[in-house]
Design an enzyme around this catalytic site. Structure first.
Site, short mmCIF file in Angstrom:
data_model
loop_
_atom_site.label_atom_id
_atom_site.label_comp_id
_atom_site.label_asym_id
_atom_site.label_seq_id
_atom_site.Cartn_x
_atom_site.Cartn_y
_atom_site.Cartn_z
CE1 TYR A 230 -16.58 2.66 6.84
CE2 TYR A 230 -15.47 1.54 5.03
CZ TYR A 230 -15.42 2.34 6.16
OH TYR A 230 -14.22 2.84 6.59
CG HIS B 21 -7.56 9.31 5.97
ND1 HIS B 21 -8.68 10.01 6.33
CD2 HIS B 21 -7.79 8.02 6.35
CE1 HIS B 21 -9.56 9.19 6.88
NE2 HIS B 21 -9.04 7.98 6.91
CG ASN C 284 -9.93 1.14 1.94
OD1 ASN C 284 -9.16 0.81 2.84
ND2 ASN C 284 -11.22 1.28 2.11
CE1 TYR D 147 30.74 -26.56 8.44
CE2 TYR D 147 29.18 -25.38 9.84
CZ TYR D 147 29.91 -26.52 9.56
OH TYR D 147 29.81 -27.61 10.38
NE ARG E 116 32.51 -27.95 4.22
CZ ARG E 116 32.46 -28.46 5.44
NH1 ARG E 116 31.60 -29.44 5.70
NH2 ARG E 116 33.24 -28.03 6.41
CG PHE F 215 -8.61 -2.96 4.23
CD1 PHE F 215 -8.03 -3.25 5.46
CD2 PHE F 215 -9.98 -2.92 4.14
CE1 PHE F 215 -8.82 -3.51 6.58
CE2 PHE F 215 -10.77 -3.17 5.26
CZ PHE F 215 -10.19 -3.46 6.47
CD GLU G 251 -9.59 1.27 10.86
OE1 GLU G 251 -8.50 1.82 11.07
OE2 GLU G 251 -10.49 1.76 10.16
#
Length: 520
Positions: free
Chosen positions: A55, A85, A197, A281, A284, A329, A413
């Site tokens: 791959y 991409h 990646n 609070y 404290r 990844f 995916e």
């Protein structure tokens, strides 16, 4: 101290990553890492020569994983993946974060499991060392399959495409390479995939957030202590024996810090027998609230440092005969702690705003709105409006991005982390938190002057005098935005915390003594 770091061999910490990015630590590829890089690249070449299907080397990507690519096209495939991409949108991320992306990318690839060529990594190192930073859009990653879009933009300049910042000026990468007498690199098989990646977009945001959030946590203790002094609160809730009964480390650290910050205070001694039973609070419970956020921060720090030294590529090339296509990844390991640190940071702002409000009420000897002549003057009323707005804005940023997943790549995916959004959101929350803390510090410095001639502790008197070097006491209204901007700058550049810590150490009260894990 060793002032040299070897990519792919030495252990990278958050502090070292930041030091490399700002030039305090020199980093390079050493003989051991070069040997691993060359062996990994040779393994990929052998896979291609033997025409074994792996791959990303001789197949398409994502849903196209079963589409074979000829040996002749394996190099072309790597150029196309960087181009296809590069789909990021929005404003560029800060150059500092893009530089951290390059540093962490080199460190991951130099471990020798990705098939990247030595010449490619040397070129990325050249960009780092020359402080020439790729332009990376802030949006477009889903935080799985790697931070694909931002990493593609980060690596486009390697092949002469995209844009870079040089000396703060945005320029075409090809123009900058030519000006330095350089040609674009020649990508080998798998290199484009190895470059995009990984989780380096998420990771760089996490590194920056861990550094910034620690500074805010440290500042919150100092500023909260000053507010407590101005409000004549008690330090009894910070006693060590109390916190030994509920021994969360973050709580114990904050209680110790408050004890040391408040040590030897005349103001504290002046009201020992005042008859007030309990403080609100927000005064404290600082050890419990600030401490819980510190514990969240520690978890994020720990996981970020694991990721800094991890290989997040796919497939992983162990040798020419052994490759594994897995899911290293996937950004989920950082997405979850980044999201819950959004809550942790937002809560520090929430309790800080409550203290701002207390300082304005006109109780316990302070004038209402921290000014004697109100009516004509609004005093410090409106700065608290800003903290209220910022606190609410932070609440809207607390929806966890990692709680959502949208399938991509036609369902191949089908679960993604959205961790890139988690990392960006945490840094947005920290932006707001720095403003909130600045407004509390502005208000606390004003309030404590109404306790004169009594003095606070040496640590807090130093902190107060440091602020007064830049921002004066306000006897009447003025443009407080300028004061807020000045104090925010002191917090944001770490100078306020660093100077107070240095003074405390010189005075024999080191604030973090015994809690090394809660430091970078």
């Amino acid at each position: 101290m060793n002032n040299h770091f070897q990519y792919g061999i030495d252990h990278l910490t958050i502090g070292k990553a930041v030091d490399i990015s700002v030039g305090r630590l020199k980093a390079a590829l050493g003989p051991a890492s070069i040997a691993k890089i060359n062996a990994s690249a040779a393994a990929v070449s052998e896979i291609v020569a033997e025409n074994r299907t792996v791959y990303g080397i001789n197949t398409g990507f994502g849903i196209l994983a079963n589409t074979p690519i000829s040996e002749a096209d394996t190099r072309t495939l790597q150029y196309k993946i960087l181009q296809s991409h590069s789909v990021g949108v929005g404003e560029p991320i800060q150059p500092e974060i893009a530089k951290l992306m390059m540093i962490t990318k080199v460190h991951a690839l130099s471990q020798g499991y990705s098939g990247a060529q030595l010449s490619t990594l040397e070129r990325i190192c050249w960009f780092i060392n020359q402080d020439i930073i790729p332009v990376v859009p802030e949006k477009g990653s889903v935080g799985a399959s790697g931070d694909l879009a931002p990493l593609a933009h980060l690596c486009l300049p390697l092949i002469g495409l995209g844009e870079v910042f040089e000396n703060g000026v945005r320029k075409p990468a090809a123009q900058v390479l030519a000006a330095h007498g350089l040609e674009p690199i020649q990508l080998g098989p798998k290199e484009g995939l190895a470059l995009i990646n990984g989780t380096q977009f998420i990771l760089a945001h996490a590194v920056k957030a861990v550094q910034r959030m620690l500074n805010c946590l440290d500042a919150a203790d100092i500023i909260g202590a000053m507010s407590l002094e101005a409000l004549t609160g008690t330090q009894a809730p910070f006693e060590n024996r109390l916190h030994q009964l509920r021994p969360f480390e973050g709580n114990q650290l904050v209680a110790q810090r408050l004890r040391k910050i408040l040590a030897d205070s005349d103001i504290m001694q002046s009201h020992v027998d005042c008859g007030r039973v309990q403080d609100p609070y927000s005064l404290r419970c600082m050890p419990q609230v600030h401490g819980a956020s510190r514990n969240a921060w520690l978890h994020l720090k720990s996981l970020t440092e694991i990721e800094l030294n991890s290989v997040t590529d796919n497939p992983i090339v162990f040798d020419a005969q052994h490759t594994i296509s897995g899911g290293n990844f996937h950004g989920q390991p950082l997405a979850l702690p980044l999201d819950y640190n959004c809550f942790a940071a937002a809560e520090i702002g929430n309790i800080s705003d409550r203290r701002c409000y207390l300082l304005l009420e006109g109780k316990w000897g302070l004038p209402m709105l921290l000014m004697n002549n109100v009516g004509l003057n609004s005093g410090f009323m409106i700065p608290q409006y800003t903290t209220a707005a910022l606190v609410t804005e932070n609440k809207t940023l607390c929806f966890p991005a990692s709680a959502d997943s949208i399938p991509t790549s036609l369902g191949q995916e089908d679960h993604v982390s959205m961790g890139s959004i988690s990392g960006r959101k945490l840094n947005q929350v920290l932006d707001n938190l720095e403003f909130i803390l600045s407004i509390e510090l502005l208000s606390a410095c004003q309030a404590i002057e109404f306790r004169r001639p009594l003095k606070s502790s040496p640590v807090l008197e130093f902190a107060h005098s440091h602020v007064r070097e830049f921002v004066e006491f306000a006897s009447e209204d003025r443009i407080f935005a300028r004061d807020i901007e000045q104090i925010t700058r002191m917090i944001r550049d770490f100078s306020f915390v660093n100077k107070v810590h240095a003074f405390a150490t010189r005075s024999g009260h080191p604030l973090n003594e015994g809690f090394d894990a809660y430091q970078l």
